[in-house]
Design a protein around this motif. Sequence first.
Motif, PDB file in Angstrom:
ATOM      1  N   ARG A 106       0.861  -1.180   0.000  1.00  0.00           N
ATOM      2  CA  ARG A 106       0.000   0.000   0.000  1.00  0.00           C
ATOM      3  C   ARG A 106       0.892   1.224   0.000  1.00  0.00           C
ATOM      4  NH1 ARG A 106      -5.812   0.572   0.992  1.00  0.00           N
ATOM      5  NH2 ARG A 106      -6.139   2.704   0.321  1.00  0.00           N
ATOM      6  N   THR A 108       0.230   5.414  -0.332  1.00  0.00           N
ATOM      7  CA  THR A 108      -0.734   6.502  -0.454  1.00  0.00           C
ATOM      8  C   THR A 108      -0.015   7.827  -0.257  1.00  0.00           C
ATOM      9  OG1 THR A 108      -2.419   5.050   0.484  1.00  0.00           O
ATOM     10  CG2 THR A 108      -2.944   7.381   0.367  1.00  0.00           C
ATOM     11  N   ASP A 118      -3.057   6.715  -4.736  1.00  0.00           N
ATOM     12  CA  ASP A 118      -3.320   5.573  -3.867  1.00  0.00           C
ATOM     13  C   ASP A 118      -3.071   4.305  -4.664  1.00  0.00           C
ATOM     14  OD1 ASP A 118      -6.171   4.315  -1.974  1.00  0.00           O
ATOM     15  OD2 ASP A 118      -4.032   4.096  -1.650  1.00  0.00           O
ATOM     16  N   HIS A 120      -2.754   0.071  -4.108  1.00  0.00           N
ATOM     17  CA  HIS A 120      -2.988  -1.048  -3.207  1.00  0.00           C
ATOM     18  C   HIS A 120      -2.730  -2.331  -3.955  1.00  0.00           C
ATOM     19  CE1 HIS A 120      -4.516  -3.151   0.219  1.00  0.00           C
ATOM     20  NE2 HIS A 120      -5.428  -3.763  -0.500  1.00  0.00           N
TER      21      HIS A 120
END
Length: 127
Positions: A106, A108, A118, A120
Amino acid sequence: MNDLNPYASPPPIEESPGQRMHRHAHVARGLLHRTITFAEPFQAQLDYDGKYFRQRLYIGQVCVWHRISWLRIHPRIDFVWPAEVAGTEKPGRIEMKFNHLLQIVRFTVYCDGVVIYDEHNGVITTP
């Protein structure tokens, strides 16, 4: 025919004046590394490097944050977006999560409290 088909494709997302879609021109990924070239909300290149027990964050050619990470990798980076990039100095933050192999799962990026990037598990979402 059933209008509530769970296998149907979702409708396309359209941009509206109330919905801001931040786009980036290029993303390079690697082990403990990200290079993101932003087109919006400003033009800038962000370069994060966490290799060799050093974490460094560059905006353009300017190092805005660095740490020695002998014992642990810092998952949160608080920095300031330079005025040359953002128009005025704005608070920035990066939040990362790692798996047991130290791969970034992850990543961000925030500017002034707003998510501008972002990622993921390798999938990039536009806020």
